[in-house]
Structures are given as structure tokens and as C-alpha cells.
Motif scaffolding. Structure first.
Motif, PDB file in Angstrom:
ATOM      1  N   LEU A 197       7.401  -2.029  -3.167  1.00 58.94           N
ATOM      2  CA  LEU A 197       7.224  -2.417  -1.774  1.00 58.94           C
ATOM      3  C   LEU A 197       7.811  -1.354  -0.855  1.00 58.94           C
ATOM      4  O   LEU A 197       8.831  -0.735  -1.162  1.00 58.94           O
ATOM      5  N   GLN A 198       7.176  -1.165   0.284  1.00 60.68           N
ATOM      6  CA  GLN A 198       7.689  -0.250   1.307  1.00 60.68           C
ATOM      7  C   GLN A 198       8.255  -1.048   2.475  1.00 60.68           C
ATOM      8  O   GLN A 198       7.582  -1.911   3.035  1.00 60.68           O
ATOM      9  N   TYR A 199       9.515  -0.751   2.833  1.00 64.02           N
ATOM     10  CA  TYR A 199      10.165  -1.345   4.000  1.00 64.02           C
ATOM     11  C   TYR A 199      10.386  -0.256   5.052  1.00 64.02           C
ATOM     12  O   TYR A 199      10.883   0.831   4.738  1.00 64.02           O
TER      13      TYR A 199
ATOM     14  N   THR B 135       6.259  -6.345   8.108  1.00 62.74           N
ATOM     15  CA  THR B 135       6.288  -6.967   6.794  1.00 62.74           C
ATOM     16  C   THR B 135       6.199  -5.908   5.709  1.00 62.74           C
ATOM     17  O   THR B 135       5.439  -4.944   5.832  1.00 62.74           O
TER      18      THR B 135
ATOM     19  N   GLN C 232       5.104  -3.865   2.577  1.00 62.98           N
ATOM     20  CA  GLN C 232       3.775  -3.680   2.016  1.00 62.98           C
ATOM     21  C   GLN C 232       3.858  -3.110   0.611  1.00 62.98           C
ATOM     22  O   GLN C 232       4.681  -2.233   0.322  1.00 62.98           O
ATOM     23  N   SER C 233       2.983  -3.600  -0.282  1.00 65.24           N
ATOM     24  CA  SER C 233       2.867  -3.001  -1.606  1.00 65.24           C
ATOM     25  C   SER C 233       2.186  -1.642  -1.473  1.00 65.24           C
ATOM     26  O   SER C 233       1.224  -1.484  -0.703  1.00 65.24           O
TER      27      SER C 233
ATOM     28  N   PHE D  71       2.327   2.566   4.921  1.00 67.34           N
ATOM     29  CA  PHE D  71       1.225   1.971   4.158  1.00 67.34           C
ATOM     30  C   PHE D  71       0.673   0.764   4.896  1.00 67.34           C
ATOM     31  O   PHE D  71       1.377   0.090   5.626  1.00 67.34           O
TER      32      PHE D  71
ATOM     33  N   ASN E 222       6.086  -4.534  -9.006  1.00 68.29           N
ATOM     34  CA  ASN E 222       5.520  -4.076  -7.741  1.00 68.29           C
ATOM     35  C   ASN E 222       6.429  -3.001  -7.156  1.00 68.29           C
ATOM     36  O   ASN E 222       7.593  -2.861  -7.564  1.00 68.29           O
TER      37      ASN E 222
END
Length: 265
Positions: free
Chosen positions: A210-212, A220, A222-223, A265, A208
Motif C-alpha cells: 500500500l502507498q500512503y 486513502t 492505494q495498492s 498511485f 499487498n
């Protein structure tokens, strides 16, 4: 051959040699987890085999030379950083089983190991990513139940000296279990507002990305992928502002891209 181990996440990093125009320094970490350096000359001949063939660069001998004072037992992550104030470079490595980050200063005066800074909680580093504009480093853990850490680095005003570092955790970024890799790579968006995290994936767990949101940690992660790959590998910001993503789908290795990395995102 040069001494880098292909089994490592970041086995090699390169910089110009400030002491010799046209020459580059290739730092590698070998299978024994030891750092060495080789000099590659971009203008000297030596590897050409045919008449009128262009210069193919030349590896100066001796090669794979150790760095005096630098420890062995290194983690997989290392990063080269450019110091604009002096037009020289800093190489940062990490020693496994500790919170020690070791520094080599590269300048016209030569290649000099200058010491260590102990910071953060991570004791096994998989990967280091550097955002030059904000002088931040993302540290990917190669251990379970350990958050990613983002470090702020300040290069010393005078030499000899060590960089100063402060560290903060990217909350809820830890993975609870893994076999070989957990977080394979990270990359900052152009502004540094977002951090993208490549989750390796293994067994029944898919890879995956993920965006932080670093400026809003309450959000939270998000992918950013519409379809999850079998395994997820490197992330790299390109000169066109796209973050390129290497991943595996079945038996195929594919290069994708995050085209708007500064968008939420």
C-alpha cells in the motif's frame, strides 16, 4: 556461526567500525531475543582454504558478545543510523511489551549503550525503516489494531546524550486481525513524501503493498500491485531509485520493483 535468528524480521544490522579501518561490526539478535556484536575484518586473512585464494574476511574472536547495559526481551525490529555530524553510528532497538526504544552509540571511543527513550504506542515492533535525508523512522507494529508510527529523530549535539524522538501515527494503517505477521515491512520514497507498506497476508488474506501519502493523510491508501501475491515480504530502496519488493506467488519467491516511488498511485 554468528548469533542472529533466521526466524526474526530484522535479525542483523551492520556498520563500519569507526575505531578500526577495514573492520565491520555485525549486530545480531538471537533466538533468546538478546543483542550481541561480532567484529569482522575485511583485510585480515583467516578463512582462505586454497593457495592464492582472495581474502575471505575473518571473524575476530570472541564473537557474539553482549552489549553491557542493553536489555534483553527485544522485538524483531532494529535499525542502524549514520550520524554525519560526527561520522559515527546509532543503533536503535525496541523492548517487547513496552514503548522503550534503546540506543547504542558506535564511535572511535567504542560501542556504548546510552539509554532509552519511551515514545509512541507500539509495544511489539516488527520492522524499522530509516529515511536518512529527513531523519524519519517508520515503525511497523506486530500487533493488531495498532497504526504504523513515523518518528522524527534528532541526534544529540553533545555527548554523552540521547537522541530525541517525536512520533505521529499513520492514520488508518492498522490491521484488525492476524496470526503471525501483520505489516511485514515499510519503505520511504526517495523524497520521503510517500510511505510504502508491505502487508504480509496469511490464510485467506492476500499480501499487498500500500502507498500512503505522508504529506496528505486525508488520501486513502492505494495498492500499488496489479496482482496480489500469496504473501508479501521485504521492501528496500535500491541505489537506482527503485523500491525492490520480495513476495511469494504460490510456491515461487519473486523480486519485483516499484519503479516510480515518488509518483502518486
Amino acid at each position: 556461526p554468528l548469533g542472529g535468528s533466521s526466524g526474526r524480521n530484522q535479525p542483523v544490522t551492520i556498520c563500519k567500525n569507526p575505531a578500526q579501518p577495514g573492520q565491520y561490526l555485525v549486530f545480531t539478535i538471537n533466538a533468546a531475543n538478546t543483542l550481541t556484536v561480532s567484529r569482522v575484518d575485511s583485510v585480515a586473512s583467516g578463512n582462505e582454504t586454497n593457495f592464492q585464494q582472495p581474502v575471505l574476511w575473518n571473524v575476530a574472536l570472541p564473537k557474539n558478545q553482549p552489549i553491557a547495559g542493553h536489555p534483553a526481551g527485544l522485538s524483531e525490529g532494529m535499525i542502524m543510523m549514520y550520524d554525519q555530524s560526527r561520522n559515527d553510528f546509532w543503533l536503535m532497538t525496541h523492548r517487547t511489551g513496552t514503548t522503550e526504544y534503546h540506543f547504542i552509540h558506535i564511535s572511535e571511543a567504542g560501542i556504548n549503550y546510552v539509554g532509552l527513550v519511551s515514545v509512541g504506542l507500539i509495544e511489539n515492533v516488527a520492522n524499522l525503516a530509516y529515511h536518512e535525508a529527513t531523519r524519519r523512522i517508520a515503525v511497523s507494529p506486530r500487533e493488531a489494531n495498532r497504526d504504523i508510527e513515523v518518528m522524527n529523530i534528532t541526534f544529540p549535539a553533545t555527548l554523552p546524550g540521547l537522541p530525541t524522538i517525536s512520533s505521529t501515527r499513520v492514520l488508518n494503517s492498522a490491521l484488525t486481525t492476524f496470526t503471525t505477521e501483520a505489516i511485514y515491512d515499510t519503505e520511504f520514497s526517495s523524497s520521503g513524501q510517500y510511505l510504502y507498506v508491505s502487508v504480509f497476508g496469511e490464510g485467506a488474506t492476500s499480501g499487498n503493498v500500500l502507498q500512503y501519502a505522508l504529506t496528505n493523510p486525508s488520501l486513502t491508501a492505494q495498492s500499488v500491485l496489479s496482482t496480489l501475491p500469496t504473501e508479501s515480504y521485504g521492501l528496500q530502496m535500491g541505489p537506482d531509485g527503485i523500491i525492490y519488493h520480495l513476495y511469494q506467488s504460490g510456491a515461487n519467491f519473486i523480486l519485483g520493483g516499484i519503479t516510480r516511488p515518488d509518483s502518486l498511485f
